[in-house]
Design an enzyme around this catalytic site. Structure first.
Site, PDB file in Angstrom:
ATOM      1  N   ASP A  51      45.800  42.270  34.735  1.00 18.73           N
ATOM      2  CA  ASP A  51      45.198  40.778  34.508  1.00 18.73           C
ATOM      3  C   ASP A  51      45.977  40.037  33.604  1.00 18.73           C
ATOM      4  O   ASP A  51      45.811  38.727  33.433  1.00 18.73           O
ATOM      5  CB  ASP A  51      43.865  40.786  33.938  1.00 18.73           C
ATOM      6  CG  ASP A  51      43.799  41.729  32.579  1.00 18.73           C
ATOM      7  OD1 ASP A  51      44.866  42.248  32.092  1.00 18.73           O
ATOM      8  OD2 ASP A  51      42.613  41.956  32.485  1.00 18.73           O
ATOM      9  N   SER A  52      47.272  40.510  33.200  1.00 12.17           N
ATOM     10  CA  SER A  52      48.180  39.837  32.619  1.00 12.17           C
ATOM     11  C   SER A  52      48.641  38.504  33.319  1.00 12.17           C
ATOM     12  O   SER A  52      49.249  37.612  32.890  1.00 12.17           O
ATOM     13  CB  SER A  52      49.422  40.526  32.076  1.00 12.17           C
ATOM     14  OG  SER A  52      49.704  41.293  33.098  1.00 12.17           O
ATOM     15  N   ASP A  90      44.180  46.516  37.629  1.00 13.67           N
ATOM     16  CA  ASP A  90      43.159  46.102  36.734  1.00 13.67           C
ATOM     17  C   ASP A  90      41.794  45.410  37.112  1.00 13.67           C
ATOM     18  O   ASP A  90      41.737  44.797  38.169  1.00 13.67           O
ATOM     19  CB  ASP A  90      43.625  44.935  35.814  1.00 13.67           C
ATOM     20  CG  ASP A  90      44.577  45.306  34.468  1.00 13.67           C
ATOM     21  OD1 ASP A  90      44.137  46.499  34.014  1.00 13.67           O
ATOM     22  OD2 ASP A  90      45.159  44.584  33.682  1.00 13.67           O
ATOM     23  N   LYS A 118      42.257  50.344  36.535  1.00 10.06           N
ATOM     24  CA  LYS A 118      42.171  50.377  35.204  1.00 10.06           C
ATOM     25  C   LYS A 118      40.945  49.552  34.361  1.00 10.06           C
ATOM     26  O   LYS A 118      40.923  48.607  34.677  1.00 10.06           O
ATOM     27  CB  LYS A 118      43.557  49.953  34.669  1.00 10.06           C
ATOM     28  CG  LYS A 118      43.779  50.048  33.026  1.00 10.06           C
ATOM     29  CD  LYS A 118      45.111  49.867  32.562  1.00 10.06           C
ATOM     30  CE  LYS A 118      45.852  48.559  32.732  1.00 10.06           C
ATOM     31  NZ  LYS A 118      44.882  47.447  31.852  1.00 10.06           N
ATOM     32  N   GLU A 120      39.138  48.363  30.723  1.00 13.95           N
ATOM     33  CA  GLU A 120      39.470  48.349  29.024  1.00 13.95           C
ATOM     34  C   GLU A 120      38.163  48.995  28.401  1.00 13.95           C
ATOM     35  O   GLU A 120      37.201  48.626  28.689  1.00 13.95           O
ATOM     36  CB  GLU A 120      39.888  47.063  28.725  1.00 13.95           C
ATOM     37  CG  GLU A 120      41.249  46.514  29.301  1.00 13.95           C
ATOM     38  CD  GLU A 120      41.528  45.300  28.703  1.00 13.95           C
ATOM     39  OE1 GLU A 120      41.034  44.741  27.832  1.00 13.95           O
ATOM     40  OE2 GLU A 120      42.446  44.637  29.393  1.00 13.95           O
ATOM     41  N   GLU A 187      47.466  50.968  23.790  1.00 17.82           N
ATOM     42  CA  GLU A 187      48.356  49.933  23.393  1.00 17.82           C
ATOM     43  C   GLU A 187      48.151  49.386  21.839  1.00 17.82           C
ATOM     44  O   GLU A 187      46.834  49.436  21.467  1.00 17.82           O
ATOM     45  CB  GLU A 187      47.679  48.579  24.282  1.00 17.82           C
ATOM     46  CG  GLU A 187      48.497  47.128  23.946  1.00 17.82           C
ATOM     47  CD  GLU A 187      48.207  46.002  24.998  1.00 17.82           C
ATOM     48  OE1 GLU A 187      48.565  44.890  24.912  1.00 17.82           O
ATOM     49  OE2 GLU A 187      47.393  46.372  26.028  1.00 17.82           O
TER      50      GLU A 187
END
Length: 271
Positions: A51-52, A90, A118, A120, A187
Site C-alpha cells: 500500500d506504499s 497488502d 499482509k 498490519e 519495521e
C-alpha cells in the site's frame, strides 16, 4: 548479476527452508509488469504489492487512501511479469475490520494472483490470521511500525526501544505464529529486537529498519533506486547511485547485499 535459476518457484516452503539453512532472502515492492520482470531477473524471492503505492504511485501523504481495488489492479500487473517469485499483497487500511470483510478482500487479492496477504497489527490480528489460515490463505503479519496506524502512533517512530514494549512485541509475534502466520514483517525496531524476534520464531522474519539479523530484508522499489523525492529514511540505501549497470544491476546488487549480509549496514540500523 544474479545467476540464480528461474526454474524453481519460490513458495512458503522455500522461505522456511532458507531460514533453517541460514540463507537470507530479498523482498522488494513491485507495482507493475516491468518491475516484476526486473525483480525476477535479479533473483528477488518475494515481491510485495504494497500500500506504499499510495505515496510512491498516487502521490498521497500516507497509505491510508489506498483501496482493495488499487492493490488488486497492481497485483494483476505484477502477476503478468512474474516467472518464479512469491507475490505478497497488502490488505489496505480498514479492509480487514471484521470476519466477512477480511475473507472477501483477501479472496479478491488471492484470485488476482497473490500468494500471501499482509496485515498490519499485533496480537489482535490473531483471530483474522487464524481465520485466513483456516481458509488456505497464507498471512504475513506486519509488526513494529505499522504505517496504517501512523495517526495513532503519532508519526513514523521507531518501536520497541522501551524494554516492556520490546518484550510485548516478542510475545505477540509468538502468538501470531501460533495462530498460523507464515511470516512476520518487522519495521523500524532496534537491531537487538530484530534479532530477538527472529531467534524466537520458527517462521521467517523480514526486516525493514530492523537490523541485519532478520531472515529477509525488504525495500521499496523507489527507495532502493533513489527515485522518491525528499529525505530517505535511515534504513534506505540507494543501490542505483553510481551503479554502471543501471536498474537491473542495482536490484541485483541489493539482492546480493542482502544475501551476503552487507545490507543493512550499521548506518541503516536503529539502536
Amino acid at each position: 548479476m544474479s545467476t540464480q535459476s528461474p526454474a524453481r518457484k519460490v513458495t512458503i516452503t522455500t522461505l522456511q527452508k532458507m531460514k533453517r539453512d541460514g540463507e537470507r532472502f530479498a523482498m522488494m515492492t513491485a507495482y507493475d509488469y516491468c518491475q516484476s520482470v526486473t525483480a525476477n531477473k535479479a533473483g528477488v524471492e518475494v515481491m510485495l504489492v504494497g500500500d506504499s503505492l499510495g505515496m510512491v504511485i498516487q502521490g498521497h501523504d500516507s497509505s491510508l487512501p489506498v483501496t482493495v481495488e488499487d492493490i488488486a489492479y497492481h497485483v494483476r500487473c505484477v502477476r503478468r511479469g512474474n516467472s518464479r517469485g512469491m507475490i505478497m499483497a497488502d490488505m489496505p487500511f480498514m479492509s480487514y475490520f471484521n470476519e466477512v470483510t477480511t475473507l472477501e478482500n483477501a479472496a479478491v487479492l488471492m484470485r488476482e494472483g497473490a500468494h500471501m496477504v499482509k496485515l498490519e497489527g499485533a496480537a489482535w490480528l490473531g483471530k483474522s490470521t487464524k481465520l485466513l489460515a483456516r481458509h488456505g490463505i497464507p498471512v504475513c503479519a506486519h509488526m513494529g511500525l505499522t504505517p496504517q496506524s501512523v495517526n495513532h502512533l503519532g508519526g513514523y517512530r521507531v518501536q520497541g526501544r522501551d524494554p516492556e514494549q520490546a518484550e510485548k512485541i516478542i510475545a505477540e509475534a509468538k502468538q501470531l505464529q501460533d495462530h498460523g502466520a507464515c511470516v512476520i514483517l518487522l519495521e523500524c525496531v532496534p537491531t537487538e529486537l530484530g534479532k530477538a524476534v527472529t531467534d524466537a520464531l520458527d517462521i521467517p522474519v523480514i526486516g525493514i529498519g530492523a537490523g541485519p539479523h532478520t531472515d529477509g530484508q525488504v525495500l521499496v522499489w523507489h527507495d532502493l533506486l533513489g527515485l522518491y523525492p525528499g529525505k530517505p529514511a535511515k534504513f534506505v540505501k540507494n543501490f542505483l547511485e553510481g551503479n554502471p549497470r543501471g536498474i537491473l544491476g542495482a536490484v541485483s546488487d541489493y539482492v546480493q547485499a542482502v544475501k551476503d549480509g552487507s545490507f543493512p549496514a550499521p548506518e541503516h540500523c536503529y539502536d
